[in-house]
Design a protein around this motif. Structure first.
Motif, short mmCIF file in Angstrom:
data_model
loop_
_atom_site.label_atom_id
_atom_site.label_comp_id
_atom_site.label_asym_id
_atom_site.label_seq_id
_atom_site.Cartn_x
_atom_site.Cartn_y
_atom_site.Cartn_z
N UNK A 340 -6.35 115.23 78.91
CA UNK A 340 -6.42 116.64 78.52
C UNK A 340 -5.17 117.38 78.97
N UNK A 341 -4.78 118.37 78.19
CA UNK A 341 -3.77 119.32 78.64
C UNK A 341 -4.40 120.21 79.71
N UNK A 342 -3.79 120.30 80.87
CA UNK A 342 -4.32 121.19 81.90
C UNK A 342 -3.67 122.56 81.82
N UNK A 343 -2.51 122.66 81.18
CA UNK A 343 -1.83 123.94 81.03
C UNK A 343 -1.05 123.91 79.72
N UNK A 397 1.51 139.63 79.18
CA UNK A 397 1.86 138.26 79.53
C UNK A 397 1.13 137.78 80.78
N UNK A 398 0.60 138.71 81.59
CA UNK A 398 -0.12 138.32 82.80
C UNK A 398 -1.52 137.80 82.50
N UNK A 399 -2.06 138.09 81.32
CA UNK A 399 -3.39 137.61 80.96
C UNK A 399 -3.34 136.13 80.65
N UNK A 400 -4.47 135.48 80.82
CA UNK A 400 -4.56 134.04 80.57
C UNK A 400 -5.91 133.72 79.96
N UNK A 401 -6.03 132.49 79.49
CA UNK A 401 -7.28 132.03 78.88
C UNK A 401 -7.59 130.64 79.41
N UNK A 402 -8.85 130.28 79.34
CA UNK A 402 -9.27 128.96 79.80
C UNK A 402 -10.32 128.42 78.83
N UNK A 403 -10.17 127.16 78.46
CA UNK A 403 -11.13 126.46 77.61
C UNK A 403 -11.86 125.46 78.49
N UNK A 404 -13.18 125.56 78.52
CA UNK A 404 -13.97 124.72 79.42
C UNK A 404 -15.33 124.49 78.79
N UNK A 405 -15.93 123.36 79.06
CA UNK A 405 -17.27 123.09 78.55
C UNK A 405 -18.30 123.83 79.40
N UNK A 406 -19.40 124.29 78.80
CA UNK A 406 -20.44 124.96 79.60
C UNK A 406 -20.99 124.05 80.69
N UNK A 469 -17.11 114.50 85.60
CA UNK A 469 -15.78 114.24 85.08
C UNK A 469 -15.82 113.65 83.68
N UNK A 470 -17.01 113.37 83.17
CA UNK A 470 -17.11 112.84 81.82
C UNK A 470 -16.75 113.90 80.79
N UNK A 471 -16.91 115.18 81.14
CA UNK A 471 -16.51 116.23 80.22
C UNK A 471 -15.00 116.38 80.25
N UNK A 472 -14.48 116.88 79.16
CA UNK A 472 -13.04 117.07 79.06
C UNK A 472 -12.58 118.09 80.10
N UNK A 473 -11.46 117.81 80.75
CA UNK A 473 -10.95 118.69 81.80
C UNK A 473 -10.62 120.07 81.22
N UNK A 474 -10.80 121.15 82.00
CA UNK A 474 -10.48 122.49 81.49
C UNK A 474 -9.00 122.63 81.18
N UNK A 475 -8.70 123.52 80.25
CA UNK A 475 -7.32 123.79 79.84
C UNK A 475 -7.02 125.26 80.07
#
Length: 678
Positions: A340-343, A397-406, A469-475
């Motif tokens: 997974x892309x972490x960043x 530009x200071x704001x960010x987002x994260x993709x993560x499984x519930x 850890x079976x779920x995809x790592x957060x990005x």
């Protein structure tokens, strides 16, 4: 010979506890006020009942403290986080005190005048004490004073397909969201069904009933952990409909329904449905709902007449985080061991990652049981990336987002790791909470510039029973900054770059002060600001003349790296040229959570010198901890003040290569002025 290849460990427990106390102290004061405001609020939650009991407060507080400790926030992270809780500025000086100051200044001037005359006149020409100290009524225009506005840090959460979540997962997710509220994050949750089936009346009603059920489930789960509870908002969005049935001009028609609960720290839940002006129900794409709410909440031009609460009008809303909760998890990457892309730096990687996901999706549709029109998990991940691109483009530009499984967000809360009610006892090491870690540090869970060998092995973790850890790592996704690499290392393959090639004759033609692609004055300012030293420009340019391999520039010269081809001592063979990191600089104002250093280092080791590079650093350099974590190994150069670092494999086994690295790091002459020379 001893090779040091271990990374620095975590900060000490004492320092971590201090960071927690610094972070949580203002939180507790704020939260007590928030709870009081909630208890006196005029409006009630969705179902009118709060299921939060005092018996759960200890467990909830304990969970929050442990999650903050696990985030391992640095002093710089804590300072940036606490900057959101600055007290209002000093009050202006009152008129009475100003008048007293003027009188005192007048008496001092009279005294000074008599001293200049050389004659002691006593109090003959001075006003009497009673007169001088008598109150004077002076008419002055009052300066218009404005009360400082309260800024509400807000997170916009997209929850996809909540009907697939089990009760334990939903409960753990509700706990995580409630902990974010305690850390002064106001939350709006958008529930998306993900299906837009022609917008017929029957389909819309069926989808709406399903979303209503899921919203009630989420409300009930949140009310167990959040004192301010949650509220499901229906009817806040309005849309126009074209004659062909296409929905257009989506907008927030009733701001009070969204802003009212938000001000009270109530988690606001919004569905991806809107009504036309004649009351027709329309299903909206989740991405459109998220984009509309992002633009509305981040805009400063809200219609004051639409909001009937002065408290809401006096507040500014800052959308700091976009969170996508999707069972697909983070964005996959074929180049990383954890898959997974972490960043993701959108301004640099957006197009290439979309192409990569499109290729994955095409391959996934081929084979038994697949057909061309089948939607794959990679299609959803493309949709998530496009959604974040639209939302982050409207924010700072200071704001960010994260993709993560519930499941990942819920498991990290600790609820899925031990039975309910068990507050003590031995167990496995707790997982960090990605959402709390991101809120406190604005960084990914794992640095994107770490070498592959130091990434967690997902398959091994599964075999050891770590199912989370079976779920995809957060990005973590940021709008980021552009990256310029001079010269371009691409030579055909989009993802596997062979990097810069050493010159055949041993000399390069790139010159920093003459190449039109390089703004040398700004590059010089970057180096001197980062190192806090003056550079002997003439000496430095002469030293690297004919050796410059390339330059990496991040953003608007916020960071940069200069890399050279160095000749080992005692040889002139071009085949033995050593790839060397000569300068690695980041502006002091950009150091910290902006990720400039990670972007530079990742580009250097993956694009420019994928087969390895070496560099040196003074033994007392505080940045060495960061270098130790990212280098393949290190070596303390005997009888010198330098530590040598390198990336790549087989350096120690290849004795000649190690000696060449060591010879270069020993003989490079520094070009900075000493303190006496400055």
């Amino acid at each position: 010979m001893t090779i040091c290849s271990s990374a620095f460990g975590k900060a000490s427990a004492v320092e971590s506890i201090r960071a927690v106390s610094q972070i949580y102290s203002p939180m507790s004061r704020w939260y007590s006020k928030s709870a009081l405001a909630t208890s006196t609020a005029k409006t009630a939650p969705y179902n009118g009942q709060k299921k939060h009991h005092k018996s759960d407060e200890f467990t909830s507080q304990r969970e929050l403290f442990v999650n903050i400790l696990n985030a391992n926030a640095t002093k710089r992270d804590a300072k940036q986080f606490l900057a959101r809780f600055k007290l209002p500025g000093e009050k202006p000086t009152s008129l009475s005190s100003k008048s007293n100051q003027d009188q005192a200044a007048g008496r001092q001037n009279q005294h000074d005048h008599s001293q200049k005359l050389g004659v002691n006149l006593g109090g003959l020409y001075s006003p009497g004490r009673a007169i001088a100290e008598a109150p004077q009524f002076v008419r002055q225009e009052m300066a218009e004073q404005t009360m400082p506005k309260d800024v509400m840090s807000t997170a916009l959460v997209c929850l996809r397909t909540p009907e697939k979540l089990e009760e334990d997962t939903l409960d753990g997710l509700a706990l995580t969201l409630s902990q974010l509220v305690k850390l002064d994050m106001h939350i709006v949750v958008v529930i998306g069904d993900g299906r837009v089936n022609g917008n017929t009346a029957e389909n819309n009603i069926s989808l709406k009933l399903n979303v209503d059920r899921q919203a009630r489930r989420l409300c009930e789960a949140i009310e167990k952990h959040n004192q301010a509870a949650a509220r499901y908002v229906d009817g806040a969005l309005e849309v126009d409909k074209k004659p062909n049935g296409e929905a257009t001009n989506l907008r927030v028609a009733v701001p009070r329904l969204v802003l009212g609960p938000l001000r009270q720290s109530t988690i606001t839940i919004v569905s991806s449905f809107a009504y036309t002006t004649i009351g027709e129900l329309v299903t909206i794409k989740t991405a459109d709902t998220m984009s509309t709410l992002t633009e509305y909440l981040s805009s400063n031009s809200k219609n004051a007449s639409a909001v009937d609460s002065s408290d809401i009008e006096a507040s500014e809303i800052s959308v700091d985080r976009i969170i996508v909760l999707d069972e697909a998890g983070g964005i996959p990457s074929k180049a990383r061991r954890d898959g997974a892309h972490v960043f993701i730096n959108l301004r640099q990687e957006y197009s290439s990652i979309l192409d990569e996901l499109s290729e994955y999706a095409s391959c996934n549709r081929v084979g038994p049981g697949h057909y061309p029109g089948r939607s794959t998990v990679y299609d959803r991940q493309q949709d998530n990336l496009r959604l974040l691109q639209r939302c982050l483009a409207k924010l700072s530009s200071a704001s960010s987002a994260i993709i993560i499984s519930p499941q990942e967000a819920a498991a990290s809360s600790g609820f899925l790791r031990r039975p309910r009610g068990s507050e003590t006892g031995a167990g496995t090491r707790r997982q960090k909470n990605p959402l709390i870690h991101n809120l406190l540090t604005n960084k990914p869970m794992i640095s994107s510039s770490l070498p592959v060998a130091r990434l967690p092995n997902t398959s091994a973790a599964r075999s050891n029973g770590d199912s989370h850890l079976a779920w995809q790592a957060p990005t973590l996704v940021k709008r980021g900054m552009p990256l310029e690499i001079i010269p371009n290392p691409h030579r055909g393959n989009r993802w596997e770059e062979s990097g810069w090639m050493s010159p055949r004759d041993g000399f390069t033609t790139l010159e920093l002060d003459k190449d039109p692609r390089i703004d040398f004055p700004r590059l010089l300012h970057l180096i001197e600001d980062s190192f806090r030293k003056k550079l002997n420009v003439e000496h430095y340019l002469n030293r690297i003349k004919g050796k410059v391999a390339g330059v990496i520039v991040a953003g608007n010269y916020e960071g940069g790296a200069i890399l050279t081809w160095e000749q080992p001592p005692g040889t002139s063979d071009p085949l033995r040229l050593v790839p060397y990191l000569d300068k690695f600089a980041v502006l002091q104002s950009s150091q910290g959570s902006s990720g400039v250093a990670d972007i530079l280092f990742q580009s250097m080791v993956r694009s420019c010198f994928p087969n390895g590079v070496c560099w040196r650093s003074r033994k007392d350099n505080p940045v060495n901890k960061w270098y130790f974590e990212r280098a393949s190994a290190s070596w303390q150069i005997p009888e010198s003040m330098w530590t040598m670092f390198w990336t790549g494999e087989g350096v120690v086994e290849n004795g000649d290569r190690f000696e060449d690295y060591l010879g270069v790091c020993k003989t490079v002459i520094p070009s900075f002025y000493s303190k006496n020379q400055e």
